[in-house]
Design an enzyme around this catalytic site. Sequence first.
Site, PDB file in Angstrom:
ATOM      1  N   LYS A 188       0.318   9.392  12.483  1.00 54.42           N
ATOM      2  CA  LYS A 188       0.295  10.425  13.526  1.00 54.42           C
ATOM      3  C   LYS A 188      -0.982  10.388  14.366  1.00 54.42           C
ATOM      4  CE  LYS A 188       3.326  13.891  11.436  1.00 54.42           C
ATOM      5  NZ  LYS A 188       3.452  15.284  11.029  1.00 54.42           N
TER       6      LYS A 188
ATOM      7  N   ASP B 118       4.885  19.808  15.904  1.00 52.59           N
ATOM      8  CA  ASP B 118       4.717  20.491  14.610  1.00 52.59           C
ATOM      9  C   ASP B 118       4.293  21.955  14.786  1.00 52.59           C
ATOM     10  OD1 ASP B 118       5.513  18.495  12.868  1.00 52.59           O
ATOM     11  OD2 ASP B 118       3.500  17.666  12.619  1.00 52.59           O
TER      12      ASP B 118
HETATM   13  P1  NAP Z   1      -2.687  14.893   4.629  1.00 53.37           P
HETATM   14  O1  NAP Z   1      -3.205  14.723   6.003  1.00 53.37           O
HETATM   15  O2  NAP Z   1      -2.695  13.742   3.689  1.00 53.37           O
HETATM   16  O3  NAP Z   1      -3.521  16.120   3.960  1.00 53.37           O
HETATM   17  C1  NAP Z   1      -3.298  16.475   2.630  1.00 53.37           C
HETATM   18  C2  NAP Z   1      -4.133  17.691   2.256  1.00 53.37           C
HETATM   19  O4  NAP Z   1      -3.806  18.022   0.914  1.00 53.37           O
HETATM   20  C3  NAP Z   1      -5.637  17.439   2.291  1.00 53.37           C
HETATM   21  O5  NAP Z   1      -6.273  18.600   2.743  1.00 53.37           O
HETATM   22  C4  NAP Z   1      -5.973  17.170   0.815  1.00 53.37           C
HETATM   23  O6  NAP Z   1      -7.278  17.576   0.438  1.00 53.37           O
HETATM   24  C5  NAP Z   1      -4.992  18.068   0.115  1.00 53.37           C
HETATM   25  N1  NAP Z   1      -4.683  17.571  -1.216  1.00 53.37           N
HETATM   26  C6  NAP Z   1      -3.992  16.448  -1.531  1.00 53.37           C
HETATM   27  N2  NAP Z   1      -3.915  16.316  -2.869  1.00 53.37           N
HETATM   28  C7  NAP Z   1      -4.605  17.362  -3.407  1.00 53.37           C
HETATM   29  C8  NAP Z   1      -4.873  17.795  -4.728  1.00 53.37           C
HETATM   30  N3  NAP Z   1      -4.437  17.097  -5.782  1.00 53.37           N
HETATM   31  N4  NAP Z   1      -5.583  18.928  -4.918  1.00 53.37           N
HETATM   32  C9  NAP Z   1      -6.026  19.651  -3.849  1.00 53.37           C
HETATM   33  N5  NAP Z   1      -5.795  19.300  -2.576  1.00 53.37           N
HETATM   34  C10 NAP Z   1      -5.090  18.170  -2.351  1.00 53.37           C
HETATM   35  O7  NAP Z   1      -1.180  15.420   4.634  1.00 53.37           O
HETATM   36  P2  NAP Z   1      -0.449  16.257   5.792  1.00 53.37           P
HETATM   37  O8  NAP Z   1       0.061  15.328   6.829  1.00 53.37           O
HETATM   38  O9  NAP Z   1      -1.312  17.375   6.198  1.00 53.37           O
HETATM   39  O10 NAP Z   1       0.857  16.803   5.004  1.00 53.37           O
HETATM   40  C11 NAP Z   1       0.756  17.756   3.970  1.00 53.37           C
HETATM   41  C12 NAP Z   1       2.177  18.117   3.509  1.00 53.37           C
HETATM   42  O11 NAP Z   1       2.865  18.772   4.569  1.00 53.37           O
HETATM   43  C13 NAP Z   1       3.022  16.894   3.132  1.00 53.37           C
HETATM   44  O12 NAP Z   1       3.795  17.205   1.997  1.00 53.37           O
HETATM   45  C14 NAP Z   1       3.892  16.698   4.360  1.00 53.37           C
HETATM   46  O13 NAP Z   1       5.139  16.066   4.063  1.00 53.37           O
HETATM   47  C15 NAP Z   1       4.110  18.134   4.786  1.00 53.37           C
HETATM   48  N6  NAP Z   1       4.473  18.282   6.212  1.00 53.37           N
HETATM   49  C16 NAP Z   1       5.610  18.987   6.491  1.00 53.37           C
HETATM   50  C17 NAP Z   1       5.984  19.202   7.800  1.00 53.37           C
HETATM   51  C18 NAP Z   1       7.225  19.999   8.087  1.00 53.37           C
HETATM   52  O14 NAP Z   1       7.785  19.881   9.186  1.00 53.37           O
HETATM   53  N7  NAP Z   1       7.669  20.824   7.142  1.00 53.37           N
HETATM   54  C19 NAP Z   1       5.201  18.689   8.854  1.00 53.37           C
HETATM   55  C20 NAP Z   1       4.044  17.981   8.542  1.00 53.37           C
HETATM   56  C21 NAP Z   1       3.682  17.785   7.202  1.00 53.37           C
HETATM   57  P3  NAP Z   1      -8.571  16.632   0.673  1.00 53.37           P
HETATM   58  O15 NAP Z   1      -8.982  16.869   2.090  1.00 53.37           O
HETATM   59  O16 NAP Z   1      -9.534  17.133  -0.322  1.00 53.37           O
HETATM   60  O17 NAP Z   1      -8.117  15.215   0.410  1.00 53.37           O
END
Ligand code: NAP
Length: 286
Positions: free
Chosen positions: A79, A118
């Site tokens: 993205k 989004d």
């Molecule tokens: P991302 O950029 O990889 O960010 C992940 C976040 O989760 C980071 O802040 C990370 O913390 C935290 N995290 C990951 N593992 C962790 C753990 N074990 N303990 C504590 N914190 C943890 O991912 P993203 O793109 O934001 O997506 C996040 C979720 O939203 C995904 O499941 C994605 O599929 C979903 N999503 C859904 C939609 C929808 O339309 N519903 C749209 C977009 C995304 P750190 O900074 O410390 O690494």
Amino acid sequence: MTPSRIRAQHVEGTTRVVGILGNPVDHSLSPRMHNAAYAALGLDYVYVPFRAAPDGIRGAIRAMRTLGIVGFNVTVPYKQDVVRLVDRVTATAAAIGAVNTIYREGDDGSEIVGENTDAEGFVAALRSHGAKTKGARVLVIGAGGSARAVLHALKTGGAKEVLLANRTASKAARLAKEFGAAAVPLAALEDEAVLSSRTLVVNCTPVGLKGGAYLGYDAAATPKDCIHFDLAYGRGLTPFLDLARIARRPLVDGRHMLVHQGAAAFRLFTGRKAPVAVMLEAVGVA
Ligand code: NAP
């Protein structure tokens, strides 16, 4: 999908192609959702998954021109990368710093534009549950790409107070500054003084999706009508929403946001209003 569940897709020489770019893409619900929408409106389009290797993402955008592809949705991990590969980004995509939809513009469709739907999807999903961003007192958990879209929506939508908690505190501090929120430690998830004044808690992490528990979080310390919105989604309730369900708090499943961000992309790809009810049914939340 097992062979017995695969249905024939209507594809002709005239069929227009839309796709999702990411890595991996095999668990994406977007092909199912968009193809159901095309079928419902009788549109001669097909939506396909494209798993792009990191060194192939530039070529994939080039292929949009050379192969006449109508547009792409973009998912993890590209993205942010595609921002610099399109001809221009919209003001929303620039503010969020990420693109989730690439479409064509101009009389001959030759301009490749990056948009981010989004934030719109987040707001529309909230609205479909009778809630709004204006005046909300929010706790956002996570500081990755999706949190950026949520923070943008809350900022432009007039939220009253936004707190941001993340495992890596420095990332929370950086994002909070950028979007006018306040960073709080992850311990805030169990702090009654923080939770008792929230009207909305938004999970923007994938924690627990692959098994295991969610983070330590005290849903019962929030007010009874505090909405719990999980961006992460699976086939049923996620570990975060399960905690909210046990505390009997109102829930918003991330598939609603998936559908509404997809509906906005559908409009850009086809020029038609998306059949949202059909799309909700396709992803299992009708
Ligand atoms: P991302 O950029 O990889 O960010 C992940 C976040 O989760 C980071 O802040 C990370 O913390 C935290 N995290 C990951 N593992 C962790 C753990 N074990 N303990 C504590 N914190 C943890 O991912 P993203 O793109 O934001 O997506 C996040 C979720 O939203 C995904 O499941 C994605 O599929 C979903 N999503 C859904 C939609 C929808 O339309 N519903 C749209 C977009 C995304 P750190 O900074 O410390 O690494």
